[in-house]
Design a protein around this motif. Sequence first.
Motif, PDB file in Angstrom:
ATOM      1  N   LYS A  73     -37.986 -13.172   8.233  1.00  0.00           N
ATOM      2  CA  LYS A  73     -38.802 -12.017   7.838  1.00  0.00           C
ATOM      3  C   LYS A  73     -38.027 -10.770   8.224  1.00  0.00           C
ATOM      4  O   LYS A  73     -37.816 -10.493   9.399  1.00  0.00           O
ATOM      5  CB  LYS A  73     -40.153 -12.053   8.548  1.00  0.00           C
ATOM      6  N   LEU A  74     -37.558 -10.031   7.230  1.00  0.00           N
ATOM      7  CA  LEU A  74     -36.760  -8.841   7.474  1.00  0.00           C
ATOM      8  C   LEU A  74     -37.651  -7.682   7.913  1.00  0.00           C
ATOM      9  O   LEU A  74     -38.803  -7.583   7.466  1.00  0.00           O
ATOM     10  CB  LEU A  74     -35.982  -8.456   6.214  1.00  0.00           C
ATOM     11  N   GLY A  76     -39.733  -4.469   8.100  1.00  0.00           N
ATOM     12  CA  GLY A  76     -40.293  -3.600   7.070  1.00  0.00           C
ATOM     13  C   GLY A  76     -40.635  -4.291   5.764  1.00  0.00           C
ATOM     14  O   GLY A  76     -41.083  -3.651   4.816  1.00  0.00           O
ATOM     15  N   ILE A  77     -40.421  -5.610   5.681  1.00  0.00           N
ATOM     16  CA  ILE A  77     -40.713  -6.363   4.449  1.00  0.00           C
ATOM     17  C   ILE A  77     -41.735  -7.447   4.778  1.00  0.00           C
ATOM     18  O   ILE A  77     -41.581  -8.186   5.750  1.00  0.00           O
ATOM     19  CB  ILE A  77     -39.429  -6.991   3.869  1.00  0.00           C
ATOM     20  N   VAL A  78     -42.782  -7.549   3.967  1.00  0.00           N
ATOM     21  CA  VAL A  78     -43.854  -8.499   4.279  1.00  0.00           C
ATOM     22  C   VAL A  78     -43.483  -9.935   3.895  1.00  0.00           C
ATOM     23  O   VAL A  78     -44.035 -10.888   4.442  1.00  0.00           O
ATOM     24  CB  VAL A  78     -45.176  -8.114   3.574  1.00  0.00           C
ATOM     25  N   ALA A  79     -42.557 -10.099   2.954  1.00  0.00           N
ATOM     26  CA  ALA A  79     -42.216 -11.437   2.466  1.00  0.00           C
ATOM     27  C   ALA A  79     -41.347 -12.201   3.459  1.00  0.00           C
ATOM     28  O   ALA A  79     -40.559 -11.606   4.202  1.00  0.00           O
ATOM     29  CB  ALA A  79     -41.495 -11.335   1.132  1.00  0.00           C
ATOM     30  N   TYR A  80     -41.494 -13.511   3.457  1.00  0.00           N
ATOM     31  CA  TYR A  80     -40.584 -14.394   4.185  1.00  0.00           C
ATOM     32  C   TYR A  80     -39.534 -14.867   3.191  1.00  0.00           C
ATOM     33  O   TYR A  80     -39.878 -15.301   2.085  1.00  0.00           O
ATOM     34  CB  TYR A  80     -41.345 -15.579   4.783  1.00  0.00           C
ATOM     35  N   LYS A  81     -38.270 -14.770   3.573  1.00  0.00           N
ATOM     36  CA  LYS A  81     -37.212 -15.000   2.596  1.00  0.00           C
ATOM     37  C   LYS A  81     -36.220 -16.073   3.030  1.00  0.00           C
ATOM     38  O   LYS A  81     -35.938 -16.231   4.217  1.00  0.00           O
ATOM     39  CB  LYS A  81     -36.436 -13.691   2.358  1.00  0.00           C
TER      40      LYS A  81
END
Length: 215
Positions: A73-74, A76-81
């Motif tokens: 999880k980066l 400031g980004i809500v998505a898990y990538k």
Amino acid sequence: PVLLSGSMVARASLHNFDNLFQKDIRIGDTVLVQKAGEIIPEVIEVDFKNRPNDSKIYELPDSCPSCYHPLIKLPGIVAYKCINSKCPAINQKSFEHFVSKQGMNIKGLGRSIIALLIENNLLHSPADIYQLSLEQIANLPGLGQKSAENLLAAIAESKQLDFANVLYALGIPHIAYKTATQLSIHFKSIDKLMTASKEDLQLISDIGEKITESI
């Protein structure tokens, strides 16, 4: 399914994992839904009075379902990538983005044919699309001479597209088609863009630190 604003709705958006846990939405819950902007069904809240005793907290996936690489999880980004550069799903999606309408707009090169080309070891990078031969395509299962000729014609036609299309097709994070168009007008060529400084980039309207770093 429930009748909502004139249509039968069977699925509703939970937006992201942060939202899921913030609202304490669990498997088995009864929820209140609405249509955001009268269009997109979304879950508003849980009816806690009707929560069953066996409701389950959703467990976050910790690995990519395609390549099993750990997810991150980066900030400031809500998505898990998944950030595995060799992930089959990422590879497939990057090709689909490259040939999309606002990208290189290669008609006939859809999801299934891309998958077929990857499976037959014919696609490793977008450049490989422009090296495909009539024989290679025609010999693929389910395709033939006419399909191969049509696809090669569409690939050849894509070479005439603007720099904005090429730039968007590269799939640089945060670069929407509008931003790609602004960059293409300002820099004219990929060579000039590659030598641009951060200061040069931020002279363009709507391009801030985040997009600059991405470029």
